[in-house]
Design a protein around this motif. Structure first.
Motif, PDB file in Angstrom:
ATOM      1  N   SER A 155      58.828 -40.763  55.729  1.00  0.00           N
ATOM      2  CA  SER A 155      57.834 -40.761  55.353  1.00  0.00           C
ATOM      3  C   SER A 155      57.270 -41.089  56.999  1.00  0.00           C
ATOM      4  O   SER A 155      57.594 -40.993  58.020  1.00  0.00           O
ATOM      5  N   TYR A 156      55.787 -40.767  56.974  1.00  0.00           N
ATOM      6  CA  TYR A 156      55.110 -40.555  58.954  1.00  0.00           C
ATOM      7  C   TYR A 156      54.125 -41.726  58.637  1.00  0.00           C
ATOM      8  O   TYR A 156      53.080 -41.952  57.656  1.00  0.00           O
ATOM      9  N   VAL A 157      53.534 -42.202  59.909  1.00  0.00           N
ATOM     10  CA  VAL A 157      52.435 -42.759  59.522  1.00  0.00           C
ATOM     11  C   VAL A 157      51.328 -41.421  60.086  1.00  0.00           C
ATOM     12  O   VAL A 157      51.344 -41.199  61.222  1.00  0.00           O
ATOM     13  N   LEU A 204      50.021 -44.589  55.569  1.00  0.00           N
ATOM     14  CA  LEU A 204      51.693 -43.845  55.676  1.00  0.00           C
ATOM     15  C   LEU A 204      51.973 -43.092  53.913  1.00  0.00           C
ATOM     16  O   LEU A 204      51.018 -42.562  53.294  1.00  0.00           O
ATOM     17  N   LYS A 205      52.103 -41.368  54.786  1.00  0.00           N
ATOM     18  CA  LYS A 205      52.443 -40.739  53.921  1.00  0.00           C
ATOM     19  C   LYS A 205      53.402 -40.190  54.076  1.00  0.00           C
ATOM     20  O   LYS A 205      54.553 -40.560  54.637  1.00  0.00           O
ATOM     21  N   TYR A 217      58.568 -37.296  47.898  1.00  0.00           N
ATOM     22  CA  TYR A 217      59.079 -38.518  48.464  1.00  0.00           C
ATOM     23  C   TYR A 217      57.866 -39.792  47.959  1.00  0.00           C
ATOM     24  O   TYR A 217      58.645 -41.207  48.456  1.00  0.00           O
ATOM     25  N   PHE A 218      57.058 -39.399  47.579  1.00  0.00           N
ATOM     26  CA  PHE A 218      55.395 -40.311  47.425  1.00  0.00           C
ATOM     27  C   PHE A 218      56.185 -41.710  46.333  1.00  0.00           C
ATOM     28  O   PHE A 218      56.614 -42.808  47.068  1.00  0.00           O
ATOM     29  N   GLY A 219      57.378 -41.129  45.416  1.00  0.00           N
ATOM     30  CA  GLY A 219      57.861 -42.401  44.723  1.00  0.00           C
ATOM     31  C   GLY A 219      58.619 -43.205  45.474  1.00  0.00           C
ATOM     32  O   GLY A 219      58.358 -44.434  45.575  1.00  0.00           O
ATOM     33  N   MET A 220      59.685 -42.843  45.858  1.00  0.00           N
ATOM     34  CA  MET A 220      60.523 -43.554  46.862  1.00  0.00           C
ATOM     35  C   MET A 220      59.917 -44.488  47.726  1.00  0.00           C
ATOM     36  O   MET A 220      59.829 -46.006  48.131  1.00  0.00           O
ATOM     37  N   PHE A 240      41.534 -41.246  56.288  1.00  0.00           N
ATOM     38  CA  PHE A 240      43.332 -41.173  54.957  1.00  0.00           C
ATOM     39  C   PHE A 240      42.737 -40.098  54.115  1.00  0.00           C
ATOM     40  O   PHE A 240      40.912 -39.562  53.732  1.00  0.00           O
ATOM     41  N   GLY A 241      43.565 -39.826  53.153  1.00  0.00           N
ATOM     42  CA  GLY A 241      43.848 -38.897  51.660  1.00  0.00           C
ATOM     43  C   GLY A 241      43.454 -40.263  50.475  1.00  0.00           C
ATOM     44  O   GLY A 241      43.772 -40.437  50.546  1.00  0.00           O
ATOM     45  N   LYS A 242      43.015 -39.448  49.462  1.00  0.00           N
ATOM     46  CA  LYS A 242      43.148 -39.922  47.680  1.00  0.00           C
ATOM     47  C   LYS A 242      44.489 -39.959  47.713  1.00  0.00           C
ATOM     48  O   LYS A 242      45.150 -39.000  48.884  1.00  0.00           O
ATOM     49  N   GLY A 243      45.737 -40.704  47.558  1.00  0.00           N
ATOM     50  CA  GLY A 243      46.842 -40.690  47.162  1.00  0.00           C
ATOM     51  C   GLY A 243      47.896 -41.667  48.445  1.00  0.00           C
ATOM     52  O   GLY A 243      48.547 -41.708  48.488  1.00  0.00           O
TER      53      GLY A 243
END
Lengths: 520, 411
Positions: free
Chosen positions: B221-223, B301-302, B308-311, B268-271
């Motif tokens: 992930s990254y900021v 955080l994205k 990778y979203f779930g993790m 930020f974006g949805k999700g």
């Protein structure tokens, strides 16, 4: 237990009684009126005790001091040396408590008190500069002053009570603490609560040697350290404090606790009264995050600076100047323990970070303890303890550890004693001190405790950009494992969800019906 | 619609606030009789978070402020003055402290829920609060509440209005509970796979299942740090600040328009995962249900890749991770966590197939949560639209019996 509680209640009641007489005097000024009265009471008490002792000896036919001649008896009773030899101060009649009580209701009681202070100083050289002459200038009504005198004339403080001297010492200390909690803070200066003092002292174990507190306030560190030391006269105390009236209170405080301390007046950073002197211990609670403290007055070649002048001094914050001051005053083999604002552990400001870097690289920092919040009376400010040491090469019975530092995260320790205040318990203090002692000890078997303490190497600290926050190194405590097995937990959640789906369908129908009825 | 104007005092059997038991926090227990405080009373909603309990003896001494079923509660002092809800059945037995007042409707003339809706209607609430006085501290007194006049239609009409609004509120509340269930399921699933490694059979020396490896959070992930100037914002653009984020709950249901925003914000974006970095122990972490801007005290955080979203989501809502952020945060009065430290956090990284499967499962929960958030916004909007109109009679309702008759006649 019951008696300890009763004692506290007694001190509390006394404080409240005294505080009711405050009238329009500001809390910060009021202590300078009340505390010297307690001290005066103490001087009379010591004098009376000694005099009674002499009387007994002089009138006992079996005593070597027995005299039947009344003239001689009176002469001996008036002999100053009989008192001075026993470390008792000589009291002229017009400074004696009984004289003050007798005149408490007189319109000139303020003058009488100022005069008493003057007379005592004239008789006793080592009290010169200790006693204030402020009664005439205070606007406290004389009736209130009379009531205060009455409060401190209670039987508990009379010479017929065996432990009256101890009681007065405790009362004096209790009053200092309570005045601190009621008057708030000024310029980052906070009265050190006793559990922090106790922890510092327990970690440093000052049993003998010389002891400096360059921000000594009213001398709380000295009183506490002396309690720790087994031999009453094995420690020599030196202090410095920048506020004149506070210096006086500190001197009274140590005297009442039977401690001989040299407390000097002056700003430690700008007007060091102990130049070129080194000590076995430095213990202090310096003012936090002092700004505009006069950095420009520090000379480029000041011997306290451990790195280039431009990197070592900043007018934006005095924290690291204090640390260099402490380090400078340590003997080889000495250790300093002091309270610090949390910001010092991570600040990146120039004039601060460079000093921290140097302290780490040179192996001076022995230990950092992160304390829980709300330990101070008047502020919830969280703080930490730093320990600097010139005793890390494996000498004097300690372990060689120049490449290591101990980090202790004590944020979860302590118990709340009121909604706003937390204290460390005796067990907490013992546990933290034991970790530090094991770390220093030659034979110490050291095992880190996840989430509580850990030893880190200088390389690790460098790798973390010289940050000293214990949390970074000690990790987090094993979290309690949710022991419901996954299948069971998931089944329960699914049942709940099924019910929620059914209810949701039912509600959706109900809402639709309700809303449709509104427009049909 | 026939309305009568009457004083609350004439329509209630009890109006009264409680006391704070002596001894402060020391008298609170883990269970027993609830002691309801102003932090439990929100508009339309009773919040159990922070509910405390007192023992039998203390409760007995506070018998005078015992709560009955369907009592209306209203905050009478402090910042939350005027907030009003109905006590839920499962909070009883209960007492209130001195900041909360009980209004007990005389059921023969006043439906308690009708009273609650009446007092929450914005115009009515303003009128009531205008009377709150008390120098520096606003307070609603018993006298003010007693003499406050309200418009009441016949009981059958009151019941009808309450049914319409109440069904909406019940669904709102249910959606919140469903979201808690989804969140717990996502957490349990992550723990099962990524902490206990329970579905896997063969392990390597480093305690990981075969094919897994240890990595760090910044490998997945990254900021996303894109600053935006307030002047460039469309004023209907949603803004989320820390004050909108609930503690310990990923459902971000609240936001406001950015028209009041004056300083730079992050986009930020949805999700995206929003992570409140100030005082991380509050666990203000959630999934953005919309595109918008947020406070710079929130990390956006994205995942480095969508899969990778779930993790990432499963990891950052674990208590162990929150503890880590807390213990590595710097700052004196307002500790903030630092991405530099968070990025180093060790995370187990599975083979792609497992990662993808897990991601799908988690995303299903998260999508449901986001859908419920939007449904709740619509439900709240509907309720707020209907409330003043139903109470004023602008939208007329017929008594329940009439409707039943109609249905019978029609059928």
């Amino acid at each position: 237990m019951a008696s300890a509680k009763a004692d506290i209640n007694f001190e509390k009641e006394l404080f409240e009684a005294a505080n009711r007489m405050r009238a329009t005097v500001a809390p910060a000024d009021y202590k300078h009126i009340v505390l010297p009265l307690i001290f005066l009471r103490y001087l009379s008490l010591r004098y009376d005790k000694r005099r009674k002792e002499l009387e007994v000896q002089l009138s006992d036919p079996n005593s070597p001091m027995y005299f039947s001649d009344e003239e001689i008896v009176r002469e001996i009773l008036e002999d100053r040396d009989q008192y001075i030899a026993e470390r008792v101060y000589v009291l002229p009649e017009e400074a004696h408590w009984s004289y003050i009580v007798k005149n408490a209701k007189q319109p000139n009681i303020k003058e009488i008190l100022d005069n008493a202070m003057k007379l005592i100083e004239a008789e006793n050289d080592d009290l010169v500069g200790v006693l204030p002459r402020i009664y005439r200038s205070t606007n406290l009504p004389i009736e209130n002053l009379a009531s205060l005198i009455e409060i401190f004339s209670r039987d508990t403080f009379s010479s017929s009570s065996d432990d009256a001297v101890d009681v007065l010492g405790r009362v004096f200390e209790y009053f200092i603490g309570n005045f601190a909690s009621s008057e708030g803070s000024r310029g980052g200066q906070f009265f050190t609560p006793s559990s922090i003092v106790e922890l510092l002292v327990a970690m440093l174990e000052p049993e003998s040697g010389t002891f400096l507190d360059p921000a000594c306030g009213s001398g709380g560190m000295f009183v506490q350290s002396q309690r720790y030391s087994k031999n009453k006269y094995a420690l020599s105390f030196y202090g410095q404090e920048s506020v004149d009236l506070t210096v006086r209170l500190g001197k009274m405080n140590v005297l009442m606790h039977g401690i001989n301390a040299d407390i000097r007046l002056g700003d430690s950073l700008l007007n060091d009264q102990y130049k070129d002197q080194q000590f076995d211990f430095v213990i202090a609670n310096p003012p936090f995050n002092q700004k505009l403290w006069g950095a420009e007055k520090i000379q480029k070649n000041d011997p306290r600076l451990i790195t280039d002048y431009d990197k070592a001094v900043t007018d934006g914050n005095a924290n690291y100047m204090w640390m260099q001051h402490f380090l400078y005053h340590l003997k080889d083999g000495g250790t300093a323990g002091f309270v610090m604002a949390n910001g010092a552990m991570t600040t990146n400001n120039s004039g601060e970070k460079d000093v921290r870097q140097k302290l780490v690289d040179e192996g001076y920092i022995d230990c950092v303890v992160q304390l829980p919040e709300k330990l101070f009376f008047t502020t919830g400010i969280p703080c930490c303890l730093f320990f600097l040491s010139k005793n890390r090469d494996g000498e004097k019975g300690y372990r060689a550890r120049k490449n290591e530092m101990l980090f202790i995260d004590a944020r979860k320790k302590g118990v709340m004693v009121s909604r706003k205040q937390r204290v460390l318990t005796q067990e907490d203090i013992a546990e933290i001190a034991a970790a530090y002692h094991t770390f220093r000890s030659v034979n110490g078997k050291f095992e880190s405790v996840e989430g509580f303490f850990k030893v880190a190497t200088i390389e690790e600290i460098q790798g973390n950009d010289y940050k000293l926050t214990p949390g970074i190194y000690v990790g987090t405590e094993e979290t309690e494992i949710d022991d419901v097995p996954f299948e069971e937990k998931m089944t329960e959640l699914m049942c709940r969800l099924q019910e929620q789906f059914i209810e949701s369908n039912r509600l959706q129908e109900r809402i639709t019906r309700n809303l449709e009825a509104l427009i049909s | 619609m026939i309305m009568k104007t009457m004083k609350i005092g004439d329509l209630t059997n009890k109006i009264g606030s409680g006391v704070t038991p002596r001894g402060g926090e020391k008298v609170y227990q883990l269970e027993g009789t609830s002691l309801i405080r102003s932090q439990n009373v929100y508009d339309y909603q009773f919040v159990k978070n922070g509910l405390v309990f007192i023992g039998e003896d203390v409760a007995a001494r506070m018998k005078g402020v015992e709560i009955y079923r369907n009592d209306v509660l209203i905050n009478i002092t402090g910042d939350s003055i005027g907030r009003c809800c109905i006590v839920p059945d499962d909070a009883i037995p209960a007492r209130v402290n001195q900041h909360v007042c009980i209004l007990r409707a005389d059921r023969s003339r006043l439906n308690p829920r009708y009273l609650m809706y009446y007092l929450n209607e914005p115009m009515n609430k303003n009128q009531l609060l205008n009377q709150a006085h008390g120098g520096t501290r606003k307070a609603l007194t018993k006298g003010i509440l007693e003499s406050f006049e309200i418009n009441v239609p016949p009981l059958s009409i009151q019941e009808r209005i309450v049914e319409i609004l109440g069904s909406l509120d019940e669904k709102i509340e249910l959606n919140r509970r469903m979201n808690e269930t989804f969140e717990q399921m996502a957490m349990a699933l992550y723990k099962h796979w990524f902490v206990d490694f329970a579905p896997f059979e063969e392990f390597m020396d480093n305690d990981l299942p075969i094919g897994w490896r240890w990595g760090t959070l910044n490998e997945i992930s990254y900021v996303h740090k894109v600053q935006v100037d307030p002047s460039e914002l469309d004023e209907t653009c949603p803004y989320i600040g820390l004050e909108h984020m609930p503690k310990g709950n990923v459902t971000l249901e609240e936001w406001e328009n950015s028209n009041k925003v004056t300083s730079h914000k992050f986009m930020f974006g949805k999700g995206d995962i929003l992570f409140g970095k100030l005082r991380p122990y509050f666990k203000k972490v959630g999934v953005a249900p919309i595109d918008g801007v947020c406070s710079t005290d929130i990390l956006v955080l994205k995942p480095l890749k969508n899969e990778y979203f779930g993790m990432l989501f499963g990891q950052v809502i674990q208590d162990a991770f929150i503890d880590y952020c807390t213990s590595t945060s710097g700052g004196t009065k307002m500790p903030r966590c630092d991405w530099k430290e968070m990025a180093k956090y060790n995370v187990p990284i599975p083979p792609d197939s497992i990662r993808n499967e897990f991601n799908q499962k988690t995303a299903a929960f998260v999508d449901q949560i986001v859908a419920n958030i939007h449904e709740n916004r619509a439900l709240i909007e509907t309720r707020n639209y209907l409330l003043p109109r139903l109470l004023s009679g602008e939208i007329e309702v017929r008594a329940a019996e009439e409707q039943v008759e109609e249905v019978l006649a029609g059928g």
